[in-house]
Scaffold this motif. Sequence first.
Motif, PDB file in Angstrom:
ATOM      1  N   HIS A 273      25.035 -17.973  74.968  1.00  0.00           N
ATOM      2  CA  HIS A 273      24.369 -18.981  74.149  1.00  0.00           C
ATOM      3  C   HIS A 273      24.017 -18.414  72.770  1.00  0.00           C
ATOM      4  CE1 HIS A 273      21.897 -22.385  73.040  1.00  0.00           C
ATOM      5  NE2 HIS A 273      20.912 -21.549  72.753  1.00  0.00           N
ATOM      6  N   ALA A 274      23.511 -17.184  72.738  1.00  0.00           N
ATOM      7  CA  ALA A 274      23.136 -16.557  71.466  1.00  0.00           C
ATOM      8  C   ALA A 274      24.357 -16.357  70.576  1.00  0.00           C
ATOM      9  CB  ALA A 274      22.444 -15.222  71.724  1.00  0.00           C
ATOM     10  N   VAL A 275      25.466 -15.902  71.145  1.00  0.00           N
ATOM     11  CA  VAL A 275      26.693 -15.698  70.364  1.00  0.00           C
ATOM     12  C   VAL A 275      27.205 -17.040  69.849  1.00  0.00           C
ATOM     13  CG1 VAL A 275      29.123 -14.982  70.483  1.00  0.00           C
ATOM     14  CG2 VAL A 275      27.352 -13.547  71.506  1.00  0.00           C
ATOM     15  N   THR A 276      27.231 -18.053  70.703  1.00  0.00           N
ATOM     16  CA  THR A 276      27.716 -19.376  70.308  1.00  0.00           C
ATOM     17  C   THR A 276      26.867 -19.974  69.194  1.00  0.00           C
ATOM     18  OG1 THR A 276      28.548 -19.755  72.543  1.00  0.00           O
ATOM     19  CG2 THR A 276      28.252 -21.697  71.160  1.00  0.00           C
ATOM     20  N   THR A 277      25.554 -19.899  69.343  1.00  0.00           N
ATOM     21  CA  THR A 277      24.647 -20.447  68.336  1.00  0.00           C
ATOM     22  C   THR A 277      24.814 -19.731  67.004  1.00  0.00           C
ATOM     23  OG1 THR A 277      23.067 -21.038  70.050  1.00  0.00           O
ATOM     24  CG2 THR A 277      22.224 -20.926  67.811  1.00  0.00           C
ATOM     25  N   THR A 278      24.938 -18.423  67.045  1.00  0.00           N
ATOM     26  CA  THR A 278      25.109 -17.640  65.823  1.00  0.00           C
ATOM     27  C   THR A 278      26.412 -18.005  65.123  1.00  0.00           C
ATOM     28  OG1 THR A 278      23.840 -15.831  66.775  1.00  0.00           O
ATOM     29  CG2 THR A 278      25.212 -15.301  64.878  1.00  0.00           C
ATOM     30  N   LEU A 279      27.498 -18.149  65.882  1.00  0.00           N
ATOM     31  CA  LEU A 279      28.782 -18.517  65.288  1.00  0.00           C
ATOM     32  C   LEU A 279      28.746 -19.937  64.729  1.00  0.00           C
ATOM     33  CD1 LEU A 279      31.340 -16.943  67.789  1.00  0.00           C
ATOM     34  CD2 LEU A 279      30.584 -16.046  65.582  1.00  0.00           C
ATOM     35  N   LYS A 280      28.031 -20.858  65.396  1.00  0.00           N
ATOM     36  CA  LYS A 280      27.894 -22.223  64.878  1.00  0.00           C
ATOM     37  C   LYS A 280      27.224 -22.216  63.518  1.00  0.00           C
ATOM     38  CE  LYS A 280      27.564 -25.132  68.974  1.00  0.00           C
ATOM     39  NZ  LYS A 280      26.650 -25.978  69.770  1.00  0.00           N
ATOM     40  N   ASN A 281      26.308 -21.267  63.312  1.00  0.00           N
ATOM     41  CA  ASN A 281      25.598 -21.144  62.041  1.00  0.00           C
ATOM     42  C   ASN A 281      26.397 -20.339  61.016  1.00  0.00           C
ATOM     43  OD1 ASN A 281      23.425 -22.629  62.999  1.00  0.00           O
ATOM     44  ND2 ASN A 281      22.403 -20.819  63.796  1.00  0.00           N
ATOM     45  N   ASN A 282      27.681 -20.112  61.313  1.00  0.00           N
ATOM     46  CA  ASN A 282      28.608 -19.413  60.422  1.00  0.00           C
ATOM     47  C   ASN A 282      28.178 -17.981  60.130  1.00  0.00           C
ATOM     48  OD1 ASN A 282      31.115 -19.607  59.239  1.00  0.00           O
ATOM     49  ND2 ASN A 282      30.293 -20.076  57.230  1.00  0.00           N
ATOM     50  N   ASP A 283      27.549 -17.350  61.103  1.00  0.00           N
ATOM     51  CA  ASP A 283      27.143 -15.954  60.985  1.00  0.00           C
ATOM     52  C   ASP A 283      27.993 -15.133  61.948  1.00  0.00           C
ATOM     53  OD1 ASP A 283      25.708 -13.883  59.965  1.00  0.00           O
ATOM     54  OD2 ASP A 283      23.766 -14.522  60.739  1.00  0.00           O
ATOM     55  N   SER A 284      27.857 -13.818  61.929  1.00  0.00           N
ATOM     56  CA  SER A 284      28.641 -12.975  62.833  1.00  0.00           C
ATOM     57  C   SER A 284      27.723 -12.223  63.782  1.00  0.00           C
ATOM     58  CB  SER A 284      29.484 -11.985  62.037  1.00  0.00           C
ATOM     59  OG  SER A 284      28.657 -11.091  61.340  1.00  0.00           O
ATOM     60  N   VAL A 285      28.305 -11.774  64.893  1.00  0.00           N
ATOM     61  CA  VAL A 285      27.577 -10.978  65.879  1.00  0.00           C
ATOM     62  C   VAL A 285      28.324  -9.660  66.015  1.00  0.00           C
ATOM     63  CG1 VAL A 285      26.847 -10.803  68.288  1.00  0.00           C
ATOM     64  CG2 VAL A 285      26.832 -13.024  67.136  1.00  0.00           C
ATOM     65  N   THR A 286      27.622  -8.550  65.750  1.00  0.00           N
ATOM     66  CA  THR A 286      28.233  -7.232  65.846  1.00  0.00           C
ATOM     67  C   THR A 286      27.565  -6.431  66.946  1.00  0.00           C
ATOM     68  OG1 THR A 286      28.727  -7.240  63.485  1.00  0.00           O
ATOM     69  CG2 THR A 286      28.760  -5.108  64.592  1.00  0.00           C
ATOM     70  N   LEU A 287      28.360  -5.987  67.902  1.00  0.00           N
ATOM     71  CA  LEU A 287      27.893  -5.102  68.958  1.00  0.00           C
ATOM     72  C   LEU A 287      28.571  -3.761  68.698  1.00  0.00           C
ATOM     73  CD1 LEU A 287      28.354  -7.592  71.932  1.00  0.00           C
ATOM     74  CD2 LEU A 287      26.242  -7.078  70.697  1.00  0.00           C
ATOM     75  N   VAL A 288      27.819  -2.823  68.136  1.00  0.00           N
ATOM     76  CA  VAL A 288      28.381  -1.549  67.688  1.00  0.00           C
ATOM     77  C   VAL A 288      29.139  -0.882  68.834  1.00  0.00           C
ATOM     78  CG1 VAL A 288      27.839   0.728  66.772  1.00  0.00           C
ATOM     79  CG2 VAL A 288      26.590  -1.264  65.955  1.00  0.00           C
ATOM     80  N   GLY A 289      30.372  -0.493  68.544  1.00  0.00           N
ATOM     81  CA  GLY A 289      31.225   0.150  69.531  1.00  0.00           C
ATOM     82  C   GLY A 289      32.032  -0.834  70.348  1.00  0.00           C
ATOM     83  N   PHE A 290      31.515  -2.047  70.556  1.00  0.00           N
ATOM     84  CA  PHE A 290      32.218  -3.049  71.356  1.00  0.00           C
ATOM     85  C   PHE A 290      33.098  -3.927  70.473  1.00  0.00           C
ATOM     86  CE2 PHE A 290      32.567  -7.160  73.556  1.00  0.00           C
ATOM     87  CZ  PHE A 290      33.191  -6.738  74.711  1.00  0.00           C
ATOM     88  N   GLY A 291      32.484  -4.561  69.452  1.00  0.00           N
ATOM     89  CA  GLY A 291      33.274  -5.401  68.566  1.00  0.00           C
ATOM     90  C   GLY A 291      32.423  -6.390  67.800  1.00  0.00           C
ATOM     91  N   THR A 292      33.100  -7.223  67.019  1.00  0.00           N
ATOM     92  CA  THR A 292      32.431  -8.195  66.167  1.00  0.00           C
ATOM     93  C   THR A 292      33.030  -9.577  66.381  1.00  0.00           C
ATOM     94  OG1 THR A 292      32.042  -6.499  64.494  1.00  0.00           O
ATOM     95  CG2 THR A 292      31.862  -8.774  63.769  1.00  0.00           C
ATOM     96  N   PHE A 293      32.136 -10.553  66.617  1.00  0.00           N
ATOM     97  CA  PHE A 293      32.523 -11.954  66.714  1.00  0.00           C
ATOM     98  C   PHE A 293      32.261 -12.591  65.348  1.00  0.00           C
ATOM     99  CE2 PHE A 293      31.220 -10.719  70.972  1.00  0.00           C
ATOM    100  CZ  PHE A 293      32.194 -11.263  71.773  1.00  0.00           C
TER     101      PHE A 293
END
Length: 90
Positions: free
Chosen positions: A30-50
């Motif tokens: 839900h947090a990743v989806t909401t952040t992407l809807k707001n045209n922002d990115s989600v970065t999990l260091v070492g894992f990747g970036t949405f």
Amino acid sequence: MNKAELIEEIAKSADITKASATRALDAMLHAVTTTLKNNDSVTLVGFGTFTVGDRAERTGRDPRTKEAIKIKAARVPKFKAGKALKDAVN
């Protein structure tokens, strides 16, 4: 691996109940989806970036009729794997 198997693995790995693991996974998604809807990115260091990318309008073909059709422009989610994830896979 499907969602149920992932929940089972999270529960086992974190030593929590499946219900808690389900709530945790749902909250993360839900947090990743909401952040992407707001045209922002989600970065999990070492894992990747949405991120969210823009796909331009383009012309395609209807496979049945071979007729040209217009495909609307769209915002699409993207994922770029981080170094640690890439190293773990290779």
